[in-house]
Design an enzyme around this catalytic site. Structure first.
Site, PDB file in Angstrom:
ATOM      1  CG  PHE A   1      -0.844   9.073   7.236  1.00  0.00           C
ATOM      2  CD1 PHE A   1      -0.698   7.715   7.404  1.00  0.00           C
ATOM      3  CD2 PHE A   1       0.078   9.928   7.857  1.00  0.00           C
ATOM      4  CE1 PHE A   1       0.332   7.198   8.189  1.00  0.00           C
ATOM      5  CE2 PHE A   1       1.103   9.427   8.648  1.00  0.00           C
ATOM      6  CZ  PHE A   1       1.228   8.054   8.803  1.00  0.00           C
TER       7      PHE A   1
ATOM      8  CG  ASN B   1      -0.389   0.713   2.412  1.00  0.00           C
ATOM      9  OD1 ASN B   1      -0.471   1.935   2.527  1.00  0.00           O
ATOM     10  ND2 ASN B   1       0.204  -0.052   3.324  1.00  0.00           N
TER      11      ASN B   1
ATOM     12  CG  ASN C   1       4.082   1.153   9.724  1.00  0.00           C
ATOM     13  OD1 ASN C   1       3.389   0.695   8.826  1.00  0.00           O
ATOM     14  ND2 ASN C   1       3.836   2.332  10.280  1.00  0.00           N
ATOM     15  CB  THR C   2       4.309  -1.588   5.633  1.00  0.00           C
ATOM     16  OG1 THR C   2       4.530  -0.172   5.470  1.00  0.00           O
ATOM     17  CG2 THR C   2       2.847  -1.828   5.950  1.00  0.00           C
TER      18      THR C   2
ATOM     19  CE  LYS D   1       2.260  -0.028  13.065  1.00  0.00           C
ATOM     20  NZ  LYS D   1       0.862  -0.160  12.575  1.00  0.00           N
TER      21      LYS D   1
ATOM     22  CG  ASN E   1       2.774   4.447   2.013  1.00  0.00           C
ATOM     23  OD1 ASN E   1       3.614   4.093   1.190  1.00  0.00           O
ATOM     24  ND2 ASN E   1       2.033   3.580   2.690  1.00  0.00           N
ATOM     25  CB  THR E   2       3.679  10.626   5.114  1.00  0.00           C
ATOM     26  OG1 THR E   2       2.303  10.262   5.173  1.00  0.00           O
ATOM     27  CG2 THR E   2       3.818  12.129   5.325  1.00  0.00           C
TER      28      THR E   2
ATOM     29  CB  SER F   1       3.440   5.517   7.368  1.00  0.00           C
ATOM     30  OG  SER F   1       2.979   5.419   6.030  1.00  0.00           O
TER      31      SER F   1
END
Length: 352
Positions: free
Chosen positions: A132, A128, A265-266, A236, A199-200, A197
């Site tokens: 967010f 993914n 996390n991922t 996290k 993705n940010t 994350s």
């Protein structure tokens, strides 16, 4: 029977649906089912089976508390499924012992452009790059306030996973975490600071000890200003950190009296393109990180393990590695609505 039926549906029909659309349809169905006491009770009786588990009879040393709340069932739902705190009651009725909502940012934001969610069918994973996407802290706070106005809502154990907005510069990130903590802490049992994350843009850079110190202090300030009730604070972390950086973060959590760590996390350790991978491909690294974190936390701190848990044996392996509780997300997608209750019933039979 429910598990087999879902497996057939998933392999025959559901996997053909766009993953993000399927996610939206699924969480909406769980949300509506959880709103009605009758359907919620039926879910608990036929899927969750919470009444089959006698946690109160366990000796005190084998019970896990987050703050003052006894966590009756070791498997919870990781952040990412219920981004806006819409479906807590339904998810709890399905058998999750606790639910982590979010990630929630101060202002609502659409997230990254699509496509941004992919199933990795052969490896039982997800990739993914959502970014967010959520409606913001004010909206989530109102939903959680309404949830806590009911007996069923107060019985649920809920954590809020918080992050910064994409447009917020790194030097202003602490203020974003403080705002989210202030808005959400009165209505949750714990708060998770998400700096991991992928993705940010730039978010993972905030895992450096100097940056993370300011963010954790700001989040704690937000909690303390919003409620007199002590709010356990977690951080996290990513599985891709170097071991020495993980050790440094653990030392920081001990220094600041942070309640614990969520690991992990991922991962971006793949060649599939942008975004983080979760599920089975993450399992071995997640276990290694959990072992390392467990050896570097104080006894009173709590470690929540996440990454690649598909079976009760996977969960037990993570608990044996040092986790106090475990979370999952990807397996719920692949295994279906009866899965969390099945795993929690198995974990209740034998506890490490």
């Amino acid at each position: 029977m429910i598990r087999q039926t879902y497996s057939w549906l998933f392999k025959t029909f559901i996997y053909r649906i766009d993953p993000e659309m399927a996610h939206h349809l699924g969480i909406t169905a769980i949300e509506h089912a959880g709103k009605c006491a009758l359907t919620r009770g039926l879910m608990r009786a036929t899927i969750g089976h919470f009444d089959d588990i006698d946690v109160d009879s366990l000796p005190e040393r084998r019970k896990v508390y987050i703050g003052r709340r006894l966590v009756r069932h070791r498997l919870g739902l990781a952040a990412g499924m219920d981004k806006d705190a819409c479906a807590v009651l339904g998810l709890t009725a399905l058998g999750f012992g606790f639910v982590e909502v979010g990630t929630i940012t101060p202002k609502g934001q659409p997230g990254n452009e699509g496509p941004r969610l992919w199933r990795l069918m052969e490896s039982q994973g997800l990739r993914n790059r959502m970014g967010f996407n959520n409606e913001g802290a004010d909206a989530a706070g109102e939903r959680l306030k309404k949830l806590r106005s009911t007996k069923a809502g107060r019985n649920a154990i809920v954590g809020a996973n918080i992050g910064k907005n994409k447009v917020t510069p790194a030097e202003e990130a602490p203020a974003d975490y403080e705002y989210c903590a202030r808005k959400l802490s009165p209505w949750v049992d714990f708060v998770i600071v998400n700096v991991s994350s992928p993705n940010t843009p730039g978010l993972r850079d905030l895992q450096s000890v100097d940056s993370l110190r300011l963010i954790l202090q700001a989040a704690r300030k937000g909690c303390e200003e919003a409620t007199d009730r002590p709010i356990p604070l977690f951080v996290k972390i990513a599985p891709d950190l170097a071991d020495e950086d993980i050790v440094d973060i653990c030392a920081l959590t001990r220094e600041l009296g942070v309640a614990g760590v969520v690991a992990t996390n991922t991962t971006i350790n793949h060649d599939l393109g942008d975004g983080g991978v979760s599920g089975a491909p993450l399992r071995e690294r997640a276990l290694d990180v959990v072992r390392l974190v467990a050896s570097n936390l104080d006894d009173e701190q709590i470690l929540i393990g996440a990454g690649g848990i598909f079976t009760s044996n996977d969960a037990r392996a993570m608990l044996s590695a040092g986790a106090d509780l475990v979370e999952a997300f990807t397996a719920f997608i692949y295994e279906g609505p009866s899965w969390p209750g099945e795993v929690n019933r198995e974990l209740a039979k034998v506890r490490p």
